[in-house]
Each structure stands twice: as structure tokens, then as C-alpha cells.
Design an enzyme around this catalytic site. Structure first.
Site, PDB file in Angstrom:
ATOM      1  N   GLU A   1      -0.724   1.353  -5.330  1.00  0.00           N
ATOM      2  CA  GLU A   1      -0.567   0.103  -4.586  1.00  0.00           C
ATOM      3  C   GLU A   1      -0.569  -1.101  -5.515  1.00  0.00           C
ATOM      4  OE1 GLU A   1      -3.801   0.132  -1.728  1.00  0.00           O
ATOM      5  OE2 GLU A   1      -3.865   2.307  -1.817  1.00  0.00           O
TER       6      GLU A   1
ATOM      7  N   HIS B   1       0.854  -1.200   0.000  1.00  0.00           N
ATOM      8  CA  HIS B   1       0.000   0.000   0.000  1.00  0.00           C
ATOM      9  C   HIS B   1       0.887   1.248   0.000  1.00  0.00           C
ATOM     10  CE1 HIS B   1      -3.108   2.799   1.259  1.00  0.00           C
ATOM     11  NE2 HIS B   1      -4.011   1.844   1.451  1.00  0.00           N
TER      12      HIS B   1
HETATM   13  O1  TA6 Z   1      -6.203   1.223  -0.579  1.00  0.00           O
HETATM   14  C1  TA6 Z   1      -7.148   2.203  -0.448  1.00  0.00           C
HETATM   15  C2  TA6 Z   1      -7.878   1.998   0.850  1.00  0.00           C
HETATM   16  O2  TA6 Z   1      -8.484   0.742   0.879  1.00  0.00           O
HETATM   17  C3  TA6 Z   1      -8.885   3.133   1.002  1.00  0.00           C
HETATM   18  O3  TA6 Z   1     -10.208   2.726   0.801  1.00  0.00           O
HETATM   19  C4  TA6 Z   1      -8.606   3.714   2.362  1.00  0.00           C
HETATM   20  O4  TA6 Z   1      -9.465   3.253   3.323  1.00  0.00           O
HETATM   21  C5  TA6 Z   1      -7.169   3.288   2.556  1.00  0.00           C
HETATM   22  O5  TA6 Z   1      -6.986   2.063   1.949  1.00  0.00           O
HETATM   23  C6  TA6 Z   1      -6.571   3.348   3.943  1.00  0.00           C
HETATM   24  O6  TA6 Z   1      -7.033   2.382   4.807  1.00  0.00           O
HETATM   25  P1  TA6 Z   1      -6.647   2.457   6.330  1.00  0.00           P
HETATM   26  O7  TA6 Z   1      -7.158   1.198   6.948  1.00  0.00           O
HETATM   27  O8  TA6 Z   1      -5.147   2.506   6.401  1.00  0.00           O
HETATM   28  O9  TA6 Z   1      -7.287   3.683   6.879  1.00  0.00           O
END
Ligand code: TA6
Length: 276
Positions: free
Chosen positions: A250, A148
């Protein structure tokens, strides 16, 4: 060369390549929080409002998402790998790998036996990241995963991303509606949260005079995320204008979960190369 360090009080290691490239990885989550290529500047965004507390995810860097992406399953958001304690498994010039395996804590959430390795390689203008998962149990399992990666950008309004034109996506900001990329170059003007399926790397990020080539193997999907101003305002671990300084690209396997038979292994990698 690898040396112990700490990052906002969390135990970490500093990886220094002979040519000057460097990376910092927090042991909780094997969480890469800094990559500075030789002769270059920081490429990763970390929110200064991250909690930096054991058991809580860091907002930024490269959280390891495993064995569940987002809320696509019954586990906590993005699984558990990002808050588990990983250990250093091996070290080489410019490289380090980390190890995590199933434990009572992971089995309480996910009833499978696994081992995971995360390798970080820093060389010149290049960063290599590879996640390997092996089924060490007696039953098949399926998982979703992602690197990510939060890139640090000068201003989200100033960047463009090439390489996704014509690609199909699932729009997570719009109830998972299907879409297809019509722009030749992706620019960001509002919240964006999309899973591009079956991407054909490399992607090319241009941020004023900086250019980053982004490749991936093993991971078939690519998630593009920026929370925009309204969503950021609801996030306690982001500054109100923090969305302007980050852009998540990501490498992911979301639309295509991986399935592993006993003894089998899967590997997914993302590589970043500064080309200007
Ligand atoms: O990868 C994108 C995502 O899934 C978004 O929807 C957003 O929620 C982000 O990840 C961050 O997630 P987190 O659990 O770190 O707040």
C-alpha cells in the site's frame, strides 16, 4: 474506452486501453477491482466472500483510504472514501478519473470541505493510480491516506519483495513497535502488518515467473500487510485460506500526515508495471 458494467451487482465501469489492458472500477469508493495488463493475467485479489453491498467495503482490489488510515483517529477504520459514491469526472484513451467532494454525510464524520480526484490509467504493462485531495474549505486540515492495493499472488509462501532492506518500520502487528528491515528480500511466513516509513521506490515483487515493479510518489510510507491464517479465520469476508492468495502493498501517508491550507492540493500516486 469506458463502458458501464457491474461487479457482483455493484455499478462499475470497464476501462479498456487500445492495446488490450483493462481495469474495472466500482463506483462505490472508486474501487479498482481488476487490472489485467495487455497480454497478461489478473494482478488484483478480490475476496469472493466480500459483501458486495452498498455501504460496505469490498475486501480486495484497491480500497481508497481517506481521510484516516486504520484507527489512527476518531473516524471509522480507514475513513469513509471507500464507501462513498464517486462519479466519473473525465475520460481519456486508457484513462478515467473519479470525483468525490464533501457532503452532509462526510461532514457528519469529518468537519472539513474537500474535493478528491482518483485517476486510473492503463497502458500496456502499466497501471497508474493517482489520488488528489484539495482543501475547498476555509480552515487547514490534516489527513492520512492510502491506496490499499491487494495484489493477487500464486501463494504467499512463494513470493519475495525487494526494495525495503534497511528501512525503518512501525510494526502494527506488535503494538506499533519500531523496527528495521534486516532481510535483503522480504518473505512472508506469518501475519505481517508494517508501515515502512520513507521508502525509496521502486519495490520489486517476484511471484514465481511473474515480476511486478511497484513505485509511488507523494506517498512517503508503504504498508505491507498479510493477515496470516489466524487473523483470516476471524474475518467473515475472507475464505480461510484467502490469505495465501493476497499480498497488500500500500502506498500510504500514515507516519507523515498531509496538511492542506485552504485552496491547497496534495497528490499521491502508485504505479504498477509488470516486467516479466
Ligand atoms: O493496511 C493494513 C490494515 O490497516 C490492517 O491492519 C488490516 O486491518 C487491513 O488494513 C484491513 O482493514 P479493513 O478495515 O479493510 O478490514
Amino acid at each position: 474506452m469506458l463502458s458501464p458494467t457491474s461487479f457482483h451487482g455493484l455499478p462499475a465501469v470497464l476501462l479498456r486501453a487500445a492495446d488490450g489492458g483493462r481495469a474495472t472500477i466500482v463506483l462505490q469508493g472508486a474501487h479498482l477491482v481488476s487490472w489485467i495488463p495487455a497480454g497478461g493475467a489478473e494482478w488484483l485479489y478480490v475476496s469472493p466472500r466480500s459483501p458486495f453491498r452498498p455501504g460496505e467495503p469490498i475486501r480486495g482490489g484497491v480500497p481508497l483510504v481517506f481521510p484516516q488510515f486504520a484507527t489512527y483517529g476518531t473516524l471509522p477504520q480507514h475513513g469513509f472514501a471507500r464507501t462513498q459514491g464517486w462519479r466519473v469526472a473525465a475520460e481519456s484513451p486508457g484513462g478515467v478519473s473519479f470525483h468525490l467532494e464533501s457532503s452532509a454525510a462526510t461532514r457528519a464524520l469529518w468537519p472539513h470541505d474537500f474535493t478528491a480526484e482518483f485517476a486510473v490509467d492503463v497502458r500496456g504493462d502499466h497501471l497508474g493510480l493517482a489520488l488528489q485531495v484539495r482543501n475547498s474549505g476555509a480552515r487547514d486540515f490534516a489527513f492520512t491516506a492510502a491506496l490499499h492495493t491487494y495484489l493477487s499472488v500464486s501463494d504467499i509462501a512463494a513470493i519475495r519483495l525487494d526494495g525495503l532492506a534497511g528501512g525503518a518500520y512501525v510494526d502494527r502487528a506488535n503494538n506499533d513497535a519500531p523496527g528495521r528491515e534486516t532481510a535483503a528480500s522480504l518473505t512472508v511466513t506469518q501475519e505481517i502488518d508494517r508501515v515502512y516509513t520513507d521508502v525509496a521506490p521502486p519495490l520489486r515483487l517476484t511471484d514465481k515467473s511473474r515480476v511486478l515493479e511497484i513505485s509511488q510518489t507523494g506517498f512517503r510510507d508503504c504498508v505491507i500487510w498479510n493477515p496470516g491464517p489466524q487473523r483470516t479465520a476471524r474475518m467473515a469476508d475472507m475464505e480461510p485460506d484467502g490469505y495465501r492468495r493476497m499480498f497488500a502493498v500500500e502506498a500510504a501517508t500514515v507516519a507523515h500526515p498531509a496538511t492542506l491550507a485552504p485552496g491547497a492540493a496534495w497528490e499521491g500516486a502508485q504505479s504498477l508495471r509488470q516486467s516479466a
